[in-house]
Write a protein that holds these residues in place. Structure first.
Motif, PDB file in Angstrom:
ATOM      1  N   LYS B 169      -3.561 -59.784  29.937  1.00 19.99           N
ATOM      2  CA  LYS B 169      -4.189 -59.855  28.615  1.00 19.99           C
ATOM      3  C   LYS B 169      -3.792 -61.100  27.838  1.00 19.99           C
ATOM      4  O   LYS B 169      -4.575 -61.617  27.049  1.00 19.99           O
ATOM      5  N   ARG B 170      -2.572 -61.539  28.024  1.00 20.12           N
ATOM      6  CA  ARG B 170      -2.123 -62.744  27.302  1.00 20.12           C
ATOM      7  C   ARG B 170      -2.380 -63.947  28.216  1.00 20.12           C
ATOM      8  O   ARG B 170      -1.755 -64.099  29.255  1.00 20.12           O
ATOM      9  N   ARG B 189     -11.653 -68.398  23.660  1.00 25.45           N
ATOM     10  CA  ARG B 189     -11.334 -68.165  22.244  1.00 25.45           C
ATOM     11  C   ARG B 189     -12.131 -66.994  21.677  1.00 25.45           C
ATOM     12  O   ARG B 189     -11.604 -66.170  20.947  1.00 25.45           O
ATOM     13  N   THR B 190     -13.424 -66.952  22.019  1.00 19.47           N
ATOM     14  CA  THR B 190     -14.278 -65.929  21.412  1.00 19.47           C
ATOM     15  C   THR B 190     -14.330 -64.637  22.224  1.00 19.47           C
ATOM     16  O   THR B 190     -14.306 -63.541  21.659  1.00 19.47           O
ATOM     17  N   PRO B 193     -10.647 -61.954  22.755  1.00 20.09           N
ATOM     18  CA  PRO B 193     -10.349 -60.882  21.778  1.00 20.09           C
ATOM     19  C   PRO B 193     -11.340 -59.721  21.864  1.00 20.09           C
ATOM     20  O   PRO B 193     -10.965 -58.574  21.630  1.00 20.09           O
ATOM     21  N   GLN B 194     -12.578 -60.024  22.232  1.00 19.73           N
ATOM     22  CA  GLN B 194     -13.592 -58.965  22.303  1.00 19.73           C
ATOM     23  C   GLN B 194     -13.294 -57.952  23.401  1.00 19.73           C
ATOM     24  O   GLN B 194     -13.703 -56.798  23.325  1.00 19.73           O
ATOM     25  N   SER B 198      -5.923 -61.968  24.530  1.00 27.73           N
ATOM     26  CA  SER B 198      -5.673 -63.012  23.524  1.00 27.73           C
ATOM     27  C   SER B 198      -5.333 -64.330  24.221  1.00 27.73           C
ATOM     28  O   SER B 198      -4.757 -64.325  25.320  1.00 27.73           O
TER      29      SER B 198
END
Lengths: 291, 379
Positions: B169-170, B189-190, B193-194, B198
């Motif tokens: 996830k990171r 970037r977009t 998070p969705q 991150s």
């Protein structure tokens, strides 16, 4: 076939302008710059932006490109006034590397690595024209200006500086002003070539203005003969036509042309420096060892 | 004497007619006449020469299959022009292909090269097909510029759900400072998070950079679960090796540019996860199986994504030209485009290839992992 040769001739004329203008700095003034592609690039971006944002007029684009490149050539002229010889080569190398980074990062002006696309073809007074006659006319004007300048007192001053800077200074020559003018003339000419290149290719990105390009232009001048009017043109034509000529050799597989070209380049440069160190058109007595 | 004269006439007449007899016979069995020219604008020398050889291998196999199958009335021949992956050389090569060789179809690669040749092909109405560059800005360059490779933004988006499944996830991103890198950065970037992830670090590297130890140190500071590498060319292997050498032990993820031998055979690339087009070489359709079998027989190696793409690019030409020959229409750029837009869907290696109105192909993607120098499908 005609379109192919016209394209090659257009690029040939553009590179003849580059070689001829670098020759003013290298051949006549003894300023060995390996940053000529920077000013070629500045002219290309300036010309491209004029064509994209204002008017796709070749004359306007070339004038703006020459002004931008000539004015910014002070970046090169200032270190040129302080150092000479191999120290100046190192300074111009630094400028070249810095400029490539700037070209890559100034995305709003240069499009970054992705470059600028959709540049209009050259127009004159609203009529679309081929790049070739415009480039040939620009080359003729630059050669004429070079010949006139070098025959006069300015040319003799530059050659005196090249052959002995301290001696020229001792004779009362304004070395700083002469060097700055020579660099400005050479870089403005490179700017003109850049504007023509941008309009001809209809696309420019930083890959056309890197150190390899500067070295190629320098090689054109050296192979043709520094300090001669026609030598750089001969060098430019040979170095540009070699890959094109090899592509037509039936016994070389088309997938191997690039490798063969590199070998021939290296061999030709070595042989030339051994047998004609002053270049193809240069003075035979120059450059040879007399030990 | 008369007999000799008659015999001599017969021999001379026979010799004169022989080429035409041969041609007439060939019409029914094998392709003949002036070949269709498929031009290639690949780097055959310089630092990116490895790609040129890889691309050419795929295209050459497709030409061999088209000619062997007598798919077209005329044979197909490749005419290569070396671009060294540079725009200026590419424009010279493209102008030669269009004006001297009269190429019917041109294969290009690399973003700058593709952008530089697009205006030349557009003016000449010659179809240009990219199967190697994945910059999103290659879409819609010209009505005659098509892509047979999913562009990078599609590949990155396809990888994200898989990464979340594996709890990666990171994410830290090492990206080349060009339109490709910028596009992938924008997506991460977009989109991260969705899906619950991150972007914990983003590290731009110049295209010519070869030293990545400082980048590795900064990546370690961000403590990511995975490192996404958005680069291409000779730089890729160096990034992977130097990240591992400098203690970055987290999983490395990327996109289809990693599917080349220099990466696959790199010890440090073990465990590298990346997206490629979905191709089932053993259980797939007949076109895919034939490609895989013949490629292995010819090169003694498994085919990669780029070979698939350029095989598909040339096969697409064969299919489009076949349709045009059936309707006795001239094989040129305008007609090729007309048939492409009319049919839209083609049987290619890996399954159906579907084209949108801009000439961009969409294809199923798969996720692969390098295990023991081989590609293993993991998602």
């Amino acid at each position: 076939m005609i379109a192919y040769f016209t394209n090659l001739a257009s690029l040939g004329a553009i590179f003849c302008i580059l070689a001829a203008t670098l020759n003013v700095a290298v051949g006549y003034a003894g300023i060995f710059s390996v940053a000529h592609a920077v000013f070629f690039g500045l002219g290309a971006y300036a010309g491209a932006q004029v064509s994209l944002l204002l008017i796709p007029d070749a004359l306007v684009a070339m004038v703006v490109a020459a002004l931008v490149a000539g004015a910014l050539s002070l970046c090169l002229a200032l270190p040129a006034l302080r150092v000479r010889g191999e120290y100046f080569v190192a300074a111009s190398l630094g400028l070249q590397m810095m400029a490539v980074t700037l070209f890559s990062e100034a995305k709003t002006l240069t499009g970054g690595i992705g470059g600028l696309t959709g540049i209009p073809r050259p127009h004159i007074l609203g009529v679309e024209v081929s790049t070739l006659p415009v480039a040939l006319a620009a080359l003729a004007l630059i050669l004429l200006a070079t010949a006139l300048l070098m025959r006069g007192s300015f040319g003799r001053t530059l050659q005196a500086i090249r052959d002995g800077e301290s001696a020229a200074e001792a004779l009362g020559k304004n070395v700083a002003a002469a060097k700055a003018l020579a660099v400005a003339f050479a870089c403005a000419g490179a700017g003109v070539a850049g504007a023509l290149f941008a309009m001809h290719m209809q696309f420019v990105n930083v890959e056309s203005f890197n150190l390899d390009q500067s070295v190629l232009i320098m090689a054109m001048v050296i192979i043709g003969g520094t300090g001669t009017l026609w030598g750089p043109l001969v060098g430019a034509v040979i170095l540009l036509s070699l890959p094109a000529g090899l592509a037509f050799m039936p016994f070389i597989p088309s997938t191997e042309v690039g490798a063969v070209q590199q070998i021939i380049y290296g061999l030709a440069m070595t042989l030339l420096m051994v047998f004609r160190p002053a270049g193809l058109v240069g003075d035979l007595s120059r450059g040879k060892s007399h030990a | 004497m008369n007999g000799f004269k008659a015999g001599r006439r017969a021999v001379l007449g026979g010799l004169a007619a022989a080429p035409y007899i041969g041609q007439a016979r060939a019409q029914g069995t094998s392709p003949s006449g002036d070949p269709y020219i498929v031009g290639t604008l690949f780097p055959m020398s310089g630092p990116n020469a490895e790609y040129g050889s890889v691309f050419t291998a795929g295209a050459a196999l497709a030409v061999q299959h088209i000619n062997a199958d007598s798919m077209l009335r005329r044979p197909v021949r490749i005419q290569a022009e070396d671009t060294q992956a540079l725009p200026q050389q590419a424009v010279v090569g493209m102008t030669k292909l269009v004006n001297v060789d009269r190429a019917h179809y041109v294969l290009s690669a690399f973003t700058a090269v593709s952008k530089a040749v697009a205006p030349v092909g557009d003016r000449a109405k010659t179809v240009m097909v990219n199967g190697g560059a994945v910059g999103p800005d290659l879409s819609g360059l010209s009505p005659y510029f098509w892509n047979v490779i999913p562009l990078a933004h599609l590949e990155t988006q396809a990888l994200l759900p898989f990464m979340m499944q594996r709890n990666l996830k990171r994410v830290a991103l090492v990206y080349v400072d060009d339109p490709l890198g910028d596009a992938i950065l924008g997506i991460l970037r977009t989109a991260l998070p969705q899906v619950g992830g991150s972007l914990v670090g983003q590290f731009s590297v110049p295209r010519t950079a070869q030293q990545f130890a400082p980048v590795a140190a900064r990546i370690r500071q961000t403590r990511p679960d995975a490192v996404y590498i958005a680069s291409f060319g000779a730089q890729q292997s160096q990034i992977i090796k130097q990240l591992r050498d400098n203690g970055v032990s987290q999983p490395l993820v990327s996109y289809s540019a990693m599917n080349i031998d220099s990466v696959r055979t790199l010890t440090e690339a073990e465990g590298l996860i990346f997206t490629t087009q979905s191709t089932d070489f053993e259980g797939g359709d007949a076109v895919t199986r034939r490609f895989a079998t013949d490629f292995k027989a010819r090169h003694n190696a498994d085919p990669g994504t780029y070979q698939v793409n350029y095989y598909n690019a040339v096969r697409l030409f064969g299919l489009l030209a076949q349709s045009l020959e059936r309707e006795n229409a001239e094989v040129n750029g305008e007609n090729l485009r007309r048939v492409l837009l009319a049919q839209r869907e083609f049987d290619l290696v890996g399954g159906k290839g579907r084209f949108d109105e801009l000439g961009n192909m969409s294809a199923a993607l798969q996720i692969t992992e390098i295990r023991g120098g081989r590609l293993v499908k993991v998602g």
